[in-house]
Design an enzyme around this catalytic site. Structure first.
Site, PDB file in Angstrom:
ATOM      1  N   GLU A 107      32.477   3.418 -25.774  1.00 20.76           N
ATOM      2  CA  GLU A 107      32.553   2.350 -24.764  1.00 20.76           C
ATOM      3  C   GLU A 107      33.651   2.764 -23.802  1.00 20.76           C
ATOM      4  OE1 GLU A 107      30.478   0.063 -24.557  1.00 20.76           O
ATOM      5  OE2 GLU A 107      29.660  -0.322 -26.541  1.00 20.76           O
ATOM      6  N   CYS A 140      37.508  -3.186 -18.571  1.00 21.39           N
ATOM      7  CA  CYS A 140      36.461  -2.216 -18.272  1.00 21.39           C
ATOM      8  C   CYS A 140      35.423  -2.833 -17.355  1.00 21.39           C
ATOM      9  CB  CYS A 140      35.833  -1.700 -19.561  1.00 21.39           C
ATOM     10  SG  CYS A 140      35.255  -3.009 -20.653  1.00 21.39           S
TER      11      CYS A 140
HETATM   12  P1  NAD Z   1      42.553   5.703 -23.923  1.00 20.10           P
HETATM   13  O1  NAD Z   1      41.326   6.496 -23.796  1.00 20.10           O
HETATM   14  O2  NAD Z   1      43.824   6.266 -23.432  1.00 20.10           O
HETATM   15  O3  NAD Z   1      42.831   5.293 -25.446  1.00 20.10           O
HETATM   16  C1  NAD Z   1      41.915   4.573 -26.262  1.00 20.10           C
HETATM   17  C2  NAD Z   1      42.260   4.813 -27.724  1.00 20.10           C
HETATM   18  O4  NAD Z   1      42.031   6.187 -28.050  1.00 20.10           O
HETATM   19  C3  NAD Z   1      43.725   4.547 -28.082  1.00 20.10           C
HETATM   20  O5  NAD Z   1      43.776   4.017 -29.390  1.00 20.10           O
HETATM   21  C4  NAD Z   1      44.333   5.947 -28.029  1.00 20.10           C
HETATM   22  O6  NAD Z   1      45.515   6.062 -28.789  1.00 20.10           O
HETATM   23  C5  NAD Z   1      43.210   6.777 -28.621  1.00 20.10           C
HETATM   24  N1  NAD Z   1      43.238   8.201 -28.258  1.00 20.10           N
HETATM   25  C6  NAD Z   1      43.874   8.793 -27.231  1.00 20.10           C
HETATM   26  N2  NAD Z   1      43.623  10.126 -27.222  1.00 20.10           N
HETATM   27  C7  NAD Z   1      42.800  10.381 -28.277  1.00 20.10           C
HETATM   28  C8  NAD Z   1      42.161  11.549 -28.787  1.00 20.10           C
HETATM   29  N3  NAD Z   1      42.304  12.745 -28.206  1.00 20.10           N
HETATM   30  N4  NAD Z   1      41.375  11.424 -29.863  1.00 20.10           N
HETATM   31  C9  NAD Z   1      41.171  10.213 -30.425  1.00 20.10           C
HETATM   32  N5  NAD Z   1      41.748   9.071 -29.995  1.00 20.10           N
HETATM   33  C10 NAD Z   1      42.554   9.148 -28.930  1.00 20.10           C
HETATM   34  O7  NAD Z   1      42.225   4.299 -23.189  1.00 20.10           O
HETATM   35  P2  NAD Z   1      43.228   3.132 -22.821  1.00 20.10           P
HETATM   36  O8  NAD Z   1      44.109   3.615 -21.701  1.00 20.10           O
HETATM   37  O9  NAD Z   1      43.848   2.596 -24.071  1.00 20.10           O
HETATM   38  O10 NAD Z   1      42.215   2.023 -22.262  1.00 20.10           O
HETATM   39  C11 NAD Z   1      41.824   1.952 -20.923  1.00 20.10           C
HETATM   40  C12 NAD Z   1      40.441   2.539 -20.711  1.00 20.10           C
HETATM   41  O11 NAD Z   1      39.531   1.979 -21.642  1.00 20.10           O
HETATM   42  C13 NAD Z   1      39.843   2.221 -19.344  1.00 20.10           C
HETATM   43  O12 NAD Z   1      39.194   3.354 -18.813  1.00 20.10           O
HETATM   44  C14 NAD Z   1      38.815   1.137 -19.634  1.00 20.10           C
HETATM   45  O13 NAD Z   1      37.778   1.053 -18.689  1.00 20.10           O
HETATM   46  C15 NAD Z   1      38.349   1.554 -20.984  1.00 20.10           C
HETATM   47  N6  NAD Z   1      37.772   0.424 -21.709  1.00 20.10           N
HETATM   48  C16 NAD Z   1      36.427   0.407 -21.939  1.00 20.10           C
HETATM   49  C17 NAD Z   1      35.847  -0.670 -22.583  1.00 20.10           C
HETATM   50  C18 NAD Z   1      34.375  -0.710 -22.831  1.00 20.10           C
HETATM   51  O14 NAD Z   1      33.956  -1.490 -23.680  1.00 20.10           O
HETATM   52  N7  NAD Z   1      33.561   0.066 -22.158  1.00 20.10           N
HETATM   53  C19 NAD Z   1      36.651  -1.721 -23.028  1.00 20.10           C
HETATM   54  C20 NAD Z   1      38.013  -1.664 -22.796  1.00 20.10           C
HETATM   55  C21 NAD Z   1      38.564  -0.577 -22.138  1.00 20.10           C
END
Ligand code: NAD
Length: 501
Positions: free
Chosen positions: A274, A308
């Site tokens: 997502e 998002c």
């Molecule tokens: P992010 O991608 O930085 O992190 C998300 C999660 O992944 C965190 O728990 C982070 O610690 C972990 N993570 C980071 N690097 C990783 C790796 N290499 N391997 C595995 N896990 C890792 O996202 P964010 O900054 O926390 O959230 C914002 C983003 O999320 C925005 O782009 C937003 O649009 C998106 N988002 C999408 C939805 C959806 O349902 N489509 C919902 C909420 C947020």
């Protein structure tokens, strides 16, 4: 949605009882949580780590509660406990698993106020919206627990063909910082009701709420079924590259989602992604301008634009453009920015320093690119990561602000002259998460909606979610769906049995 039976004192009837499969029975009523310490949960035990850390309250920059920094050994122990729990949890009848989720949801409802306060402190969102996140978490868990996973049947003279959905195995839930309770609760409910243990990894920016959520779950589930690990940037990679999990459910940015998929491919783990969005909203020339402008302003700046599914591109018919712009400016200027416990605040701070700097990068382009500020444009500075809600009038369609996802309160206002042009512009993006159309004519709006390339499209609203319906992104906004029946099936293998009659 089904409702849950309550005991006279308001506590829900217990979930998981008896000693079937070797698990001891759990209490009927939940015990209140304490809010002084925050621990990992491994195999039903609250565990600490040698190294600890704190996130930061984004409104005050004061330290949040101390949380663990998990090691690879913690990951191995959690994986072993989950693998062991899988054998027995998968054999628990579906109806019992549904009851366990319902009881957990009711316990969360009773703890709504302390969770909401922590959410405002840790995440920054205004307390009124923190409470909505808690209410929605409870509602999603209940709705998920109410969905049945029917076995499909095809009859032959000598054979019955059954198509059934069996649990995959150990799941990992990677959660972002914008809705830390809701998104963790959604993953937990879907995983465990379908028979999969789950290890939750909260974002390092908002770890405390996720830790408490899983601590609460221990009262309703056997050891190893729901676990949580908090940590630093290494933890996500250790979890996704570990050989044990069968499934990774990831919510976060598109860039990280690609890394998760790459890591999961080594052992062909199932992935649900997502990811980010760049939601367009199309405002036709036959709307009530003031009413729609008020709604669009709120749906662009809710959660300080860190959703998002927030409106991230506003396309308005040129016939009403000037009138709509004036109404949008009026309603945007009325949205109060401040610390989440202050009265009437609509926008809290951005969630963390990294995000704050990223969004300020879009503001620094206002002057260098000669952009036309309709409202906002200047930020307060001082303590806390506060950003003023800002609308930029008709930046070029290929500018960063129109193409990328700032994930903050700065939004482009654009125009169109025909429905076909609006559809083409709305679809001109690598993303495809959500979209909306506003029109006084249902036929016109429904017709446009069906031509938009996005996982969810709304008519005369935006961001209204029903957890019984699947949710997911087209194009680079994701892969697979969560919620609804298809969300549950994403935690399952499909198995076709040709059984003799
Ligand atoms: P992010 O991608 O930085 O992190 C998300 C999660 O992944 C965190 O728990 C982070 O610690 C972990 N993570 C980071 N690097 C990783 C790796 N290499 N391997 C595995 N896990 C890792 O996202 P964010 O900054 O926390 O959230 C914002 C983003 O999320 C925005 O782009 C937003 O649009 C998106 N988002 C999408 C939805 C959806 O349902 N489509 C919902 C909420 C947020």
């Amino acid at each position: 949605m089904t409702s849950i039976a309550s005991t006279p004192n308001g506590n829900s009837a217990h979930a998981f009882s008896g000693t079937q499969n070797g698990h001891s029975s759990k209490n009927l009523q939940s015990k209140p949580l304490t809010w002084t310490t925050y621990s990992n949960v491994i195999n039903g035990e609250l565990t600490s780590t040698k190294q600890t850390r704190c996130s930061v309250n984004p409104a005050t920059e004061a330290e949040n509660p101390t949380v663990p920094v998990s090691t690879r050994e913690d990951v191995d122990r959690a994986m072993a406990a989950a693998q062991k729990a899988f054998k027995t949890w998968a054999a628990v009848p579906y109806a019992e698993r549904q009851k366990a989720v319902l009881a957990f949801a009711s316990a969360l409802e009773r703890e709504k106020e302390p969770f909401s306060k922590l959410l405002t402190q840790e995440q920054g969102k205004p307390i009124q919206f923190a409470r909505v996140e808690l209410d929605t978490s409870v509602a999603w868990m209940r709705a998920t627990a109410a969905i049945d996973l029917p076995v499909e049947k095809i009859e032959h003279a000598d054979k019955t063909i059954l198509v059934r959905f069996t649990p995959l195995g150990v799941a990992v839930g990677l959660v972002p910082w914008n809705f830390p309770i809701l998104l963790a609760a959604g993953k937990i409910a879907s995983a465990v009701v379908t028979g999969n243990p789950i290890i939750v990894k909260p974002s390092p920016f908002t770890p405390a709420g996720g830790l408490k959520l899983v601590e609460l779950a221990q009262q309703f589930f056997p050891p190893g079924v729901i676990q949580v690990l908090s940590g630093d940037d290494s933890l996500g990679i250790w979890l996704t590259s570990h050989p044990t999990p069968a499934k990774i459910s990831f919510t976060g940015s598109t860039a990280t989602g690609k890394k998760v998929m790459e890591s999961a491919s080594k052992t062909l783990k199932r992935v649900t992604l997502e990811l980010g969005g760049k939601d367009p909203t199309i405002v036709c020339d036959d709307v009530d301008v003031d009413e729609v402008a008020a709604k669009v302003a709120q749906l662009a700046f809710l959660n300080s634009g860190q959703i998002c599914l927030a409106i991230k591109r506003i396309y308005v018919h040129e016939k009403i453009f000037d009138e709509f712009r004036a109404a949008l400016v009026k309603h945007t200027a009325a949205l109060k920015v401040g610390e989440g416990n202050e009265d009437g605040v609509f926008l809290g701070p951005l969630q963390n320093a990294m995000q704050y700097e990223r969004v300020k990068g879009f503001f620094s382009e206002i002057e260098t690119q000669g952009q036309n500020v309709a409202v906002g444009g200047k930020n307060p500075g001082g303590k806390g990561y506060f950003i003023t809600p800002t609308i930029i009038d008709r930046p070029p369609e290929d500018s960063r602000l129109v193409v990328e996802e700032p994930f903050g309160p700065i939004v482009p206002l654009l125009s169109f002259s025909s429905d076909a042009e609006a559809i083409a512009k709305a679809n001109n993006t690598a993303y495809g998460l959500g979209a909306s159309v506003w029109s006084g004519s249902k036929e016109r709006a429904n017709g446009i909606a069906q031509q938009i390339e996005a996982g969810t499209v709304w008519v005369n609203t935006h961001f209204a979610m029903d957890p019984r319906a699947p949710f997911g992104g087209h194009k680079q906004s994701g892969m697979g769906t969560e919620q609804g029946l298809s969300g549950l099936k994403s935690y399952c293998n499909s198995q076709t049995l040709y059984l003799d009659k």
